[in-house]
Design an enzyme around this catalytic site. Structure first.
Site, short mmCIF file in Angstrom:
data_model
loop_
_atom_site.label_atom_id
_atom_site.label_comp_id
_atom_site.label_asym_id
_atom_site.label_seq_id
_atom_site.Cartn_x
_atom_site.Cartn_y
_atom_site.Cartn_z
N TYR A 196 90.95 -48.75 14.35
CA TYR A 196 90.94 -48.08 15.66
C TYR A 196 89.50 -48.04 16.18
CZ TYR A 196 95.71 -46.54 14.40
OH TYR A 196 97.04 -46.50 14.03
N GLY A 248 102.31 -40.97 2.25
CA GLY A 248 102.92 -41.54 3.44
C GLY A 248 104.33 -42.01 3.17
N HIS A 304 90.31 -39.88 13.97
CA HIS A 304 90.77 -41.10 13.33
C HIS A 304 89.67 -42.16 13.34
CE1 HIS A 304 93.33 -43.89 11.51
NE2 HIS A 304 94.49 -43.43 11.97
N GLY A 305 88.99 -42.26 12.21
CA GLY A 305 87.91 -43.25 12.11
C GLY A 305 88.30 -44.40 11.20
N ALA A 306 89.61 -44.68 11.10
CA ALA A 306 90.10 -45.66 10.11
C ALA A 306 90.91 -46.76 10.78
CB ALA A 306 90.96 -44.94 9.07
N ASN A 307 91.40 -47.67 9.93
CA ASN A 307 92.48 -48.61 10.27
C ASN A 307 92.25 -49.47 11.50
OD1 ASN A 307 93.80 -47.82 8.03
ND2 ASN A 307 95.32 -46.54 9.05
#
Ligand SMILES: Cc1cc2nc3c(=O)[nH]c(=O)nc-3n(C[C@H](O)[C@H](O)[C@H](O)COP(=O)(O)O)c2cc1C
Length: 230
Positions: free
Chosen positions: A49, A185, A44-47
């Site tokens: 984080y 989603g 998870h390299g998004a949003n």
């Protein structure tokens, strides 16, 4: 209380000694997921984080090997991805990115060259897909100017697109080659049989946004399928 851990009561930067521990945590988590029977792992390299906090200059104020230039800011994301890919196989490793999303208050002053570089490096690592949130996560797709086709061109494997897709938009993107695969989603929350509905050309149930985010099971597990509605 001295419990052997550093004092985390005040916000502070990770020390250079702590970073390999973080990388190893991701590697171990991926190994655990595979041992538990997963088919693969998405880094998870998004949003907003941790890995995105390092990548974007709105949050990364470091002056060491993990801050400053694009190469430095991208380093942690790429080290984690390399470690996970080495552990479980690049063909089992995907990476989620959100180049222009303001999710969780994170921004970058010049995201195009940053993400062109990141995606070139991910392509060199031969990870199986990049999962790109195009625009503001769950919000407008045109939140900021960005050439997502540039990422598509730079990546050798599967480009998985997300954010605001419906069947028509996905079919157009598939046809013109701008993406290979699509993540849905919100439509999936309101339509547990989303794939069957797409195949049948059936109408979709509307999502009730009031039931989202932590208000209990209602609105997550009780939308009917087409068969249940008939
Ligand atoms: C209720 C809800 C919870 C979400 N939780 C997360 C999350 O924990 N992490 C994340 O990266 N994205 C999360 N998202 C964002 C989705 O993964 C996705 O990027 C977003 O909904 C846009 O896709 P869509 O237009 O198909 O809904 C969440 C979205 C919704 C609606």
């Amino acid at each position: 209380m001295n419990n052997g851990f550093a004092d985390v009561s005040e916000p502070r930067a990770l020390t250079l000694e702590e970073i390999p521990v973080i990388v190893n945590d991701f590697r171990q988590a991926a190994a655990n997921a595979m041992a538990a029977g997963f088919d693969g792992v998405e880094v998870h390299g998004a949003n907003g984080y941790l890995l995105e906090q390092f990548a974007k200059d709105g949050s990364n104020v470091r002056t060491d090997a993990y801050g400053g230039s694009i190469e430095h800011r991208a380093r942690l994301l790429l080290e984690v991805t390399a470690a996970v890919a080495k552990e479980i196989g690049a063909d089992r490793t995907g990476v989620r990115l959100s180049p222009v999303s303001p999710a969780n208050g994170i921004s970058d002053s010049d995201p195009q060259p940053l993400y062109d570089y990141i995606v070139e490096q991910l392509s060199a690592l031969n990870v199986v897909y990049i999962h790109v949130i195009e625009g503001a996560t769950g919000g407008p797709r045109d939140v900021a100017p960005f050439d997502f086709a540039s990422l598509r061109r730079r990546f050798r494997n599967t480009y998985l697109a997300n954010n605001g897709y419906d069947l028509a938009r996905a079919q157009t993107a598939l046809k013109d080659g701008s993406a290979d695969l699509f993540a849905f989603g919100r439509p999936f929350i309101a339509n547990p049989d989303l794939v069957e509905r797409f195949k049948a050309g059936a109408p979709l149930a509307a999502l009730d946004p009031n039931t989202l985010y932590g208000k209990g099971a209602k609105g997550y597990s009780d939308y009917p399928t087409m068969a249940e509605t008939a």
